[in-house]
Design a protein around this motif. Structure first.
Motif, PDB file in Angstrom:
ATOM      1  N   GLN A 136     -14.225  -1.116  -0.674  1.00  0.00           N
ATOM      2  CA  GLN A 136     -13.324  -0.378  -1.369  1.00  0.00           C
ATOM      3  C   GLN A 136     -13.902   0.768  -2.283  1.00  0.00           C
ATOM      4  O   GLN A 136     -14.884   0.958  -2.530  1.00  0.00           O
ATOM      5  CB  GLN A 136     -12.282  -1.489  -2.257  1.00  0.00           C
ATOM      6  N   GLY A 137     -12.649   1.595  -2.745  1.00  0.00           N
ATOM      7  CA  GLY A 137     -13.093   2.770  -3.525  1.00  0.00           C
ATOM      8  C   GLY A 137     -11.848   2.954  -4.564  1.00  0.00           C
ATOM      9  O   GLY A 137     -10.842   2.327  -4.375  1.00  0.00           O
ATOM     10  N   ILE A 138     -12.112   3.837  -5.237  1.00  0.00           N
ATOM     11  CA  ILE A 138     -10.655   4.537  -6.030  1.00  0.00           C
ATOM     12  C   ILE A 138     -10.446   5.892  -5.723  1.00  0.00           C
ATOM     13  O   ILE A 138     -11.600   6.746  -5.551  1.00  0.00           O
ATOM     14  CB  ILE A 138     -10.509   4.192  -7.376  1.00  0.00           C
ATOM     15  N   ASN A 139      -9.376   6.473  -5.545  1.00  0.00           N
ATOM     16  CA  ASN A 139      -9.265   8.138  -5.312  1.00  0.00           C
ATOM     17  C   ASN A 139      -8.636   8.617  -6.786  1.00  0.00           C
ATOM     18  O   ASN A 139      -8.753   7.962  -7.711  1.00  0.00           O
ATOM     19  CB  ASN A 139      -8.529   8.021  -4.059  1.00  0.00           C
ATOM     20  N   LYS A 140      -8.432   9.970  -6.571  1.00  0.00           N
ATOM     21  CA  LYS A 140      -8.245  10.641  -7.641  1.00  0.00           C
ATOM     22  C   LYS A 140      -6.860  10.203  -8.205  1.00  0.00           C
ATOM     23  O   LYS A 140      -6.437  10.788  -9.505  1.00  0.00           O
ATOM     24  CB  LYS A 140      -8.230  12.246  -7.306  1.00  0.00           C
ATOM     25  N   PHE A 141      -6.098   9.677  -7.717  1.00  0.00           N
ATOM     26  CA  PHE A 141      -4.583   9.196  -8.233  1.00  0.00           C
ATOM     27  C   PHE A 141      -4.987   7.675  -8.926  1.00  0.00           C
ATOM     28  O   PHE A 141      -3.965   6.893  -9.389  1.00  0.00           O
ATOM     29  CB  PHE A 141      -3.576   8.843  -7.333  1.00  0.00           C
ATOM     30  N   ASP A 142      -6.275   7.411  -8.950  1.00  0.00           N
ATOM     31  CA  ASP A 142      -6.616   5.940  -9.583  1.00  0.00           C
ATOM     32  C   ASP A 142      -6.153   4.693  -8.559  1.00  0.00           C
ATOM     33  O   ASP A 142      -5.533   3.801  -9.140  1.00  0.00           O
ATOM     34  CB  ASP A 142      -6.167   5.756 -10.837  1.00  0.00           C
ATOM     35  N   ASP A 143      -5.857   5.141  -7.344  1.00  0.00           N
ATOM     36  CA  ASP A 143      -5.290   4.092  -6.381  1.00  0.00           C
ATOM     37  C   ASP A 143      -6.576   3.587  -5.651  1.00  0.00           C
ATOM     38  O   ASP A 143      -7.590   4.178  -5.389  1.00  0.00           O
ATOM     39  CB  ASP A 143      -4.381   4.738  -5.327  1.00  0.00           C
ATOM     40  N   TYR A 144      -6.263   2.350  -5.223  1.00  0.00           N
ATOM     41  CA  TYR A 144      -7.517   1.769  -4.396  1.00  0.00           C
ATOM     42  C   TYR A 144      -7.464   2.466  -3.053  1.00  0.00           C
ATOM     43  O   TYR A 144      -6.312   2.368  -2.254  1.00  0.00           O
ATOM     44  CB  TYR A 144      -7.355   0.256  -4.127  1.00  0.00           C
ATOM     45  N   THR A 145      -8.544   2.551  -2.462  1.00  0.00           N
ATOM     46  CA  THR A 145      -8.776   2.993  -0.852  1.00  0.00           C
ATOM     47  C   THR A 145      -9.734   2.043  -0.300  1.00  0.00           C
ATOM     48  O   THR A 145     -10.432   1.305  -0.985  1.00  0.00           O
ATOM     49  CB  THR A 145      -9.476   4.444  -0.892  1.00  0.00           C
ATOM     50  N   THR A 146      -9.701   2.110   0.857  1.00  0.00           N
ATOM     51  CA  THR A 146     -10.649   1.220   1.670  1.00  0.00           C
ATOM     52  C   THR A 146     -11.368   2.177   2.724  1.00  0.00           C
ATOM     53  O   THR A 146     -10.913   3.301   2.997  1.00  0.00           O
ATOM     54  CB  THR A 146     -10.175  -0.024   2.527  1.00  0.00           C
ATOM     55  N   LEU A 147     -12.543   1.887   3.222  1.00  0.00           N
ATOM     56  CA  LEU A 147     -13.634   2.665   3.747  1.00  0.00           C
ATOM     57  C   LEU A 147     -13.559   2.395   5.367  1.00  0.00           C
ATOM     58  O   LEU A 147     -14.248   3.135   6.033  1.00  0.00           O
ATOM     59  CB  LEU A 147     -14.856   2.284   3.297  1.00  0.00           C
ATOM     60  N   GLY A 148     -12.538   1.758   5.617  1.00  0.00           N
ATOM     61  CA  GLY A 148     -12.420   1.625   7.222  1.00  0.00           C
ATOM     62  C   GLY A 148     -13.133   0.186   7.568  1.00  0.00           C
ATOM     63  O   GLY A 148     -13.936  -0.278   7.032  1.00  0.00           O
TER      64      GLY A 148
END
Ligand code: ASP
Ligand code: MG
Length: 403
Positions: A136-148
């Motif tokens: 997981q990570g976070i993007n510029k909107f402070d949302d969680y993202t995943t790396l695939g």
């Protein structure tokens, strides 16, 4: 020494396995080393969550899917920290937000951009084992993202690079990198070492041991990786720039069954057609793999290509949407039951005849080749999925890769 240890889902699938991992980490810690642990979600939890999502809404947004999937890793790191604590060792779990692992804004397949190491370093200085969520990570909107899918490997390598770790160990349920998937090829042999480039091809070709971006990152930052089993103490496989041994002609045979072939037939035989087709797909972040274009005939041509099966429906939709406009064509044909089989070897560069030996092995088994693509160190063929086992064994034997 600072050591990053990454454990996959099977290695933390239940209480017993969690404690098994915890004990291994404590052993390392008691040698006086700083230990950073990166975890995947427990067992098949990511699939379970995806099923739950599909059940509620088959068209769930990628943002919400990421929000959901990141809970898998959050569960495993918290439980691991509790297990470590119960063994009497100070530990703390951190998620992507708490560490601040920044990615680009693409949901479900994002790329890491930067990692703040301050919090981690502070916790290590306090002699804690730091347990961090993979994937997981976070993007510029402070949302969680995943790396695939499989992205925890990449988290581990990125952390090892950012922290200038002395070692990065990827623990899994097999003993290392093999000449072929041991589930398909009985006499597959474990490799002691392999180069980044070979591993990169094997990873992206579906060997399934490492997330391909983790190998890309490892190569870029010179992070030496060890892939080894969490269930025993065998040595594993070292992944690095140059291997000591003589370069093998063929190091391994990889299979990827998660592929779909899309054929776009009767396209106008004009400049820009391939560009338009693949540009539309690229704009939707769809990766295209093996590409084949036919010779033009009567002003038309066919282009066929493969995509990951999960992307197939979306790819077809995109093409259909443009059929009346920029992508005039006669027919779009989809074939799902295919597989990609590849041989990889750094020694191939200087030896002719490797491809033909592979084709002969398939011919001997009466297996038809649907598409071919090659690089300096790789030959890939597309075949029927139901021939995979026969094919991989035939090719593996042809190059005497087994034990
Ligand atoms: N849990 C995620 C997956 O199943 C990430 C990982 O395991 O690396 O794909
Ligand atoms: Mg994995």
């Amino acid at each position: 020494m600072l050591i990053v240890k990454k454990f996959g889902g099977t290695s933390v699938a239940d209480k017993e396995r969690i404690f098994n991992v915890a004990r291994r980490c404590v052993e390392e810690y008691q040698k006086g080393n700083d230990v950073v642990v990166v975890l995947s979600a427990m067992g098949k939890q990511t699939d379970v969550l995806l099923d739950m999502a599909r059940d509620i809404n088959p068209k769930a947004s990628k943002r919400e899917l990421d929000m959901l999937l990141t809970t898998g890793e959050q569960t495993s790191v918290a439980l691991m920290a509790m297990a470590l604590n119960s063994l009497g060792v100070p530990a703390i779990s951190l998620n992507a937000f708490q560490v601040a692992m920044h990615t680009n804004s693409v949901y479900s397949n994002s790329r890491l951009k930067s990692i703040d190491t301050e919090r981690i370093k502070t916790e290590l200085d306090n002699r804690k084992i730091v347990v961090i969520t993979g994937f997981q990570g976070i993007n510029k909107f402070d949302d969680y993202t995943t790396l695939g899918r499989g992205g925890s490997d990449t988290t581990a390598v990125a952390l090892a690079a950012a922290l200038h770790a002395d070692a990065c160990e990827i623990y899994t349920d097999v003993d290392g990198v093999f000449t072929a998937d041991p589930r398909l090829v009985k006499n597959a042999r474990k490799l002691n070492e392999i180069t980044y480039d070979e591993m990169l091809d094997l990873a992206s070709l579906g060997a399934g041991v490492l997330h391909n971006r983790s190998v890309e990152l490892a190569k870029k930052y010179g992070v030496q990786l060890v892939v080894r089993s969490s269930l025993n103490n065998s040595e594993g496989t070292v992944v690095k720039e140059e291997v000591k041994m003589e370069k093998l002609l063929v190091s391994g045979v990889a299979v990827d069954r998660n592929v779909t072939r899309i054929a776009v037939m009767g396209l106008e035989d004009q400049p820009g057609v391939a560009f338009k087709l693949f540009n539309h797909l690229a704009n939707h972040n769809i990766n295209v793999d093996v590409i084949l274009q036919s010779v033009g005939r009567d002003g038309t041509k066919d282009i066929s290509f493969t995509v990951a099966s999960d992307d197939a429906d979306e790819a077809v939709e995109i093409i259909e949407r443009h059929r009346e406009g920029s992508l005039k064509c006669e027919k779009v044909d989809v074939e799902k039951s295919i597989a990609k089989l590849s041989i990889v070897g750094a020694g191939m560069m200087s030896h002719p005849g490797v491809a033909s030996a592979m084709f002969e092995a398939l011919y001997d088994e009466n297996i038809n080749i649907k598409m071919i693509s090659t690089s300096e160190i790789r030959v890939t063929v597309i075949i029927d999925d139901n021939k995979v086992e026969k094919a991989i064994n035939a090719v593996h034997n042809k190059f005497s890769l087994g034990e």
